[in-house]
Structure formats: C-alpha cells, structure tokens
Design a protein around this motif. Structure first.
Motif, PDB file in Angstrom:
ATOM      1  N   ALA A 229       0.830  -1.208   0.000  1.00 23.82           N
ATOM      2  CA  ALA A 229       0.000   0.000   0.000  1.00 23.82           C
ATOM      3  C   ALA A 229       0.863   1.256   0.000  1.00 23.82           C
ATOM      4  O   ALA A 229       0.568   2.231  -0.707  1.00 23.82           O
ATOM      5  N   ASP A 230       1.952   1.232   0.783  1.00 26.90           N
ATOM      6  CA  ASP A 230       2.857   2.380   0.815  1.00 26.90           C
ATOM      7  C   ASP A 230       3.480   2.614  -0.558  1.00 26.90           C
ATOM      8  O   ASP A 230       3.560   3.748  -1.041  1.00 26.90           O
ATOM      9  N   LYS A 231       3.930   1.540  -1.183  1.00 24.41           N
ATOM     10  CA  LYS A 231       4.516   1.652  -2.516  1.00 24.41           C
ATOM     11  C   LYS A 231       3.489   2.156  -3.521  1.00 24.41           C
ATOM     12  O   LYS A 231       3.796   2.997  -4.380  1.00 24.41           O
ATOM     13  N   MET A 232       2.252   1.672  -3.395  1.00 16.82           N
ATOM     14  CA  MET A 232       1.203   2.050  -4.326  1.00 16.82           C
ATOM     15  C   MET A 232       0.841   3.531  -4.189  1.00 16.82           C
ATOM     16  O   MET A 232       0.819   4.281  -5.171  1.00 16.82           O
ATOM     17  N   PHE A 233       0.574   3.964  -2.956  1.00 16.22           N
ATOM     18  CA  PHE A 233       0.180   5.353  -2.732  1.00 16.22           C
ATOM     19  C   PHE A 233       1.326   6.307  -3.052  1.00 16.22           C
ATOM     20  O   PHE A 233       1.130   7.332  -3.712  1.00 16.22           O
ATOM     21  N   GLY A 234       2.519   5.984  -2.550  1.00 14.70           N
ATOM     22  CA  GLY A 234       3.658   6.865  -2.791  1.00 14.70           C
ATOM     23  C   GLY A 234       3.985   7.003  -4.261  1.00 14.70           C
ATOM     24  O   GLY A 234       4.189   8.112  -4.778  1.00 14.70           O
ATOM     25  N   GLY A 235       4.025   5.867  -4.963  1.00 16.21           N
ATOM     26  CA  GLY A 235       4.362   5.905  -6.377  1.00 16.21           C
ATOM     27  C   GLY A 235       3.295   6.568  -7.213  1.00 16.21           C
ATOM     28  O   GLY A 235       3.596   7.371  -8.103  1.00 16.21           O
ATOM     29  N   PHE A 236       2.027   6.276  -6.915  1.00 15.80           N
ATOM     30  CA  PHE A 236       0.943   6.807  -7.745  1.00 15.80           C
ATOM     31  C   PHE A 236       0.730   8.303  -7.508  1.00 15.80           C
ATOM     32  O   PHE A 236       0.762   9.095  -8.454  1.00 15.80           O
ATOM     33  N   ILE A 237       0.509   8.695  -6.256  1.00 19.88           N
ATOM     34  CA  ILE A 237       0.199  10.103  -5.975  1.00 19.88           C
ATOM     35  C   ILE A 237       1.400  10.993  -6.264  1.00 19.88           C
ATOM     36  O   ILE A 237       1.269  12.053  -6.895  1.00 19.88           O
ATOM     37  N   GLY A 238       2.598  10.571  -5.817  1.00 19.59           N
ATOM     38  CA  GLY A 238       3.786  11.361  -6.117  1.00 19.59           C
ATOM     39  C   GLY A 238       4.030  11.486  -7.605  1.00 19.59           C
ATOM     40  O   GLY A 238       4.366  12.563  -8.112  1.00 19.59           O
ATOM     41  N   GLY A 239       3.846  10.368  -8.326  1.00 13.63           N
ATOM     42  CA  GLY A 239       4.030  10.406  -9.776  1.00 13.63           C
ATOM     43  C   GLY A 239       3.012  11.294 -10.471  1.00 13.63           C
ATOM     44  O   GLY A 239       3.350  12.031 -11.401  1.00 13.63           O
ATOM     45  N   ARG A 240       1.744  11.247 -10.018  1.00 12.93           N
ATOM     46  CA  ARG A 240       0.711  12.091 -10.640  1.00 12.93           C
ATOM     47  C   ARG A 240       0.988  13.577 -10.398  1.00 12.93           C
ATOM     48  O   ARG A 240       0.800  14.403 -11.296  1.00 12.93           O
ATOM     49  N   ILE A 241       1.424  13.915  -9.188  1.00  8.44           N
ATOM     50  CA  ILE A 241       1.728  15.320  -8.896  1.00  8.44           C
ATOM     51  C   ILE A 241       2.903  15.798  -9.747  1.00  8.44           C
ATOM     52  O   ILE A 241       2.865  16.889 -10.340  1.00  8.44           O
ATOM     53  N   TYR A 242       3.963  14.990  -9.817  1.00 11.44           N
ATOM     54  CA  TYR A 242       5.131  15.347 -10.622  1.00 11.44           C
ATOM     55  C   TYR A 242       4.754  15.475 -12.094  1.00 11.44           C
ATOM     56  O   TYR A 242       5.160  16.432 -12.782  1.00 11.44           O
ATOM     57  N   ASP A 243       3.962  14.529 -12.595  1.00 14.74           N
ATOM     58  CA  ASP A 243       3.515  14.567 -13.985  1.00 14.74           C
ATOM     59  C   ASP A 243       2.664  15.805 -14.257  1.00 14.74           C
ATOM     60  O   ASP A 243       2.828  16.474 -15.291  1.00 14.74           O
ATOM     61  N   SER A 244       1.781  16.154 -13.323  1.00 16.58           N
ATOM     62  CA  SER A 244       0.900  17.306 -13.517  1.00 16.58           C
ATOM     63  C   SER A 244       1.677  18.620 -13.474  1.00 16.58           C
ATOM     64  O   SER A 244       1.333  19.573 -14.188  1.00 16.58           O
ATOM     65  N   LEU A 245       2.700  18.697 -12.628  1.00 22.55           N
ATOM     66  CA  LEU A 245       3.538  19.894 -12.610  1.00 22.55           C
ATOM     67  C   LEU A 245       4.234  20.105 -13.955  1.00 22.55           C
ATOM     68  O   LEU A 245       4.302  21.230 -14.471  1.00 22.55           O
ATOM     69  N   ILE A 246       4.735  19.026 -14.528  1.00 22.27           N
ATOM     70  CA  ILE A 246       5.389  19.130 -15.835  1.00 22.27           C
ATOM     71  C   ILE A 246       4.387  19.529 -16.915  1.00 22.27           C
ATOM     72  O   ILE A 246       4.659  20.403 -17.751  1.00 22.27           O
ATOM     73  N   ILE A 247       3.204  18.923 -16.894  1.00 26.30           N
ATOM     74  CA  ILE A 247       2.177  19.247 -17.890  1.00 26.30           C
ATOM     75  C   ILE A 247       1.734  20.699 -17.748  1.00 26.30           C
ATOM     76  O   ILE A 247       1.557  21.414 -18.749  1.00 26.30           O
TER      77      ILE A 247
END
Length: 395
Positions: A229-247
C-alpha cells in the motif's frame, strides 16, 4: 445424545450472535446522525495530525533522497538536514506557485467579468462572418447574443458581486475559522517534522506492534500488504503530482508562445485536473476551452488542438515514463475506481480512488489465491482417501 446437545449449544450460540449483531446494526442505523457528528468532531480535533501526516508522507521520498546523498559526507547530521532541506524546498515551491498563480487568477477573473459583453459581441460578429448568408442562423445568433449578454450582465451584477461582498464579509467576520485553519496548518507542519524525524523509529514500533498482536504468518502478510500500500500510494500520488507539474509548465510555456489568453489560469486548471486519471484531461480542457472561446474563438480552436496533442504526449510518453504500470489495474478497474470513489468522496475520492482500489484488489487477489490453494489441497487429500478406499476394497 452428546452430539445433539453439542448441536443445540452451537445453534443457541449462533442465534445469540445473530441477535446481537442485529441489535448492534439497528443501533448504528438509528444513531447514524450522532455517530456522524461524533466522527466529524474527532476528525476536527485530529485535523492537525491528519495534515501533518499527509505532509510527512508526501515529503518522505524527498527526505530519503537527501539523506542518502548527505550521509556519506555528514553521517551524523544527514537525518536532520534531510528533513530541514525537504521542508524548506517544499515551502519555497508552494510559495512560488501561489505567488505566480493567485495574482494571475484574480486578474483573469476580473478581466473576464469586464469583457464578457464585448467578447460575446465579438463572437457573434465572428460567427456572422461565416454564417451571414443564412438568414435563419444570423437572426438566431443575434438573438442568442443579446440574451446571453443580458443574462450574464444580470448574473454578474445580481449574483457574483453580492456573492463576493458576502464572501469578503464572511472572511472578515469569520476570523475565528481563519485562525483555526492557520493553526491547524502550523501544528500540522510541526507534527510533520516530528513524524519525519522519527519515521524509522515509528516504522519499527509499528512492526513490533503488529508482530505482538498477530501470529507470524498473519503478521508477515499484514506487513507485506502495508508495504504494498505504501509503494502504491507513494508511487501513484507522487508520480501524478510530478507529472501534472510538468504538464502545467509545458501548457503555460506553450500558451505564451502561441499567444493564447489566460496562460496562468488555464495552466493551473489543466495541471490540477491532470492529477485525476482518465477524466482529468477532459475536466480541465472543457472549461478552459470555453473560457478562451469567449475572448478569442480562433485561439480557442488552437488551444483545443494543442490540448489534444499535450494529453496524447502525457498519456503515451510522459505518464508511462514517470508512473509505469504502478497499480497493475486494467483500464476497466481504473474507470470503475474513479467513478465509485469520486461519487462517494468527490475530488479526493477521484484522486486516491485508483491506489485505494489497487490495494483492495491486491488483498482480494491474495485471498482468492489462498482459497484456491486450500481447495486444491482438500481435493488432493480427498482423491488420496478415495484411492486408499478403493485399494482396501480390492484387497
């Protein structure tokens, strides 16, 4: 006789448990408002700790990154320095983002309110250039423009401006709630510091607690699922925020180059909504397109083409490189989780729905596999017993 008594005791105990559960369920349903009010009160009291936990969880990867790089040079100070550097960078990033976004947001809203009548007239003139030969369409466009102008002007003067005045009045009179919000965030930052400083100790204490309550088999399964769950939440939410900042940054720079109006406001809308998987691009593109259409219809069409290209780039190149297939869910289950959790919990549900459902999906998958293994063992034992019986019959 003894078996009948044992069966009677089991039946009595089963009926007692069913009656107790029914009474408990009835009590919970009848006191639902009280329970909800109590839960809201508990959440309000614990809000600084909730905020602190969210901040600490989001900054944990950054802290680990800095600690790994600082430890060879400063082994004793690396742990504390990683927390300080992460918090300072986070505060600077959020402050810079607010300084860029808020002035542009207010200017854009004010400019839109001022130019709506003229923009509608310009849009009408632009449409009449292309459809002026059609008398029916020309009359309909002129009537529609007049009605829209009257409606929007009345809405701005009768609803928006009084609403803004009421909002300002509520902010002035609601200083207590404003102070409460500031207090929660300040205490939340302090809580986040404590959590980040003691993150390894808290993790070890949690493992000890789980192992002290459950048997080794179940404790290992629970800890493995928590790690997933930690890997899932950390990877997904952190990745989405980073991706959205770039977009959002790409959208802002491209709109400036293309001369599309409201680059700051539109980039914020596109970036924020892009955090939501699947539906995010559509949620952000539609109001942005309508916003630009009011001012410059041609630029709105250019923006629409640009957003389609940008989202294709994000969905096929940037997103997979940042996130990969973190959740392991098919497109159907991603769609289901967004719709279900979004309907239940709104924007937050749409944001965390995919990782939450991925964890639930993983738990169900493990239970199903365990059930299949148990069933196969039982069938193997049954086949062996049947074989032994047949051998005994032959002898």
């Amino acid at each position: 006789m003894k078996d009948d008594k044992h069966f009677s005791n089991q039946l009595t105990w089963a009926l007692f448990k069913a009656a107790a559960l029914s009474i408990l369920l009835f009590f919970l349903i009848s006191r639902l408002d009280v329970i909800r009010a109590g839960a809201d009160k508990v959440i309000g009291v614990l809000m600084p700790f909730i905020i602190g936990g969210v901040i600490a969880y989001l900054l944990k990867p950054m802290c680990n990154f800095f600690e790994r790089h600082l430890k060879p040079k400063l082994p004793r100070q690396a742990h504390a320095l990683s927390v300080v550097v992460s918090l300072v960078l986070a505060v600077l990033a959020v402050g810079a983002l607010l300084l860029m976004v808020i002035p542009s947001l207010f200017q854009s809203i004010y400019a839109i309110a001022q130019m709506i009548p003229d923009s509608l007239q310009n849009a009408s003139d632009w449409l009449l250039i292309y459809f002026g030969d059609n008398e029916v369409l020309s009359n309909y466009i002129s009537e529609l423009t007049g009605e829209l102008s009257t409606t929007l002007t009345g809405w701005l003067s009768g609803n928006v401006l009084p609403g803004l005045q009421a909002l300002i009045g509520s902010v002035v009179t609601g200083v207590g709630s404003l102070i409460t919000i500031c207090k929660n965030f300040i205490i939340g930052i302090i809580v986040a510091i404590y959590l980040l400083m003691g993150r390894k100790k808290f993790a070890e204490q949690g493992k000890k607690l789980v192992r002290s309550i459950f048997k080794k088999k179940w404790a290992d399964a629970i800890l493995e699922e928590v790690s997933f769950a930690d890997k899932m939440f950390g990877g997904f939410i952190g990745g989405r925020i980073y991706d959205s900042l770039i977009i959002g940054a790409i959208c802002f720079a491209s709109m400036l180059i293309l001369g599309i109006p409201y680059p700051g406001l539109v980039s914020v809308i596109v970036g924020v909504t892009n955090i939501i998987p699947f539906f995010g691009p559509f949620i952000g593109a539609v109001p942005s397109f309508l916003l630009i259409l009011i001012v410059k219809p041609v630029k709105a069409l250019i923006f629409l083409v640009f957003v389609v290209i940008l989202q294709q780039f994000d969905g096929n190149i940037l997103g997979p490189r940042i996130l990969g297939n973190v959740t392991g869910l098919s497109s159907f289950w991603v769609l289901f989780s967004i719709l279900f959790f979004g309907g239940m919990f709104g924007f937050i549900g749409m944001l965390i729905g995919v990782p939450v459902f991925a964890v639930i999906y993983d738990v169900v998958r493990r239970l199903v596999n365990k059930g299949l293994e148990y069933r196969e063992r039982q069938e193997a034992v049954g086949c062996e017993e049947d074989f032994n019986i047949k051998q005994e019959d032959k002898t």
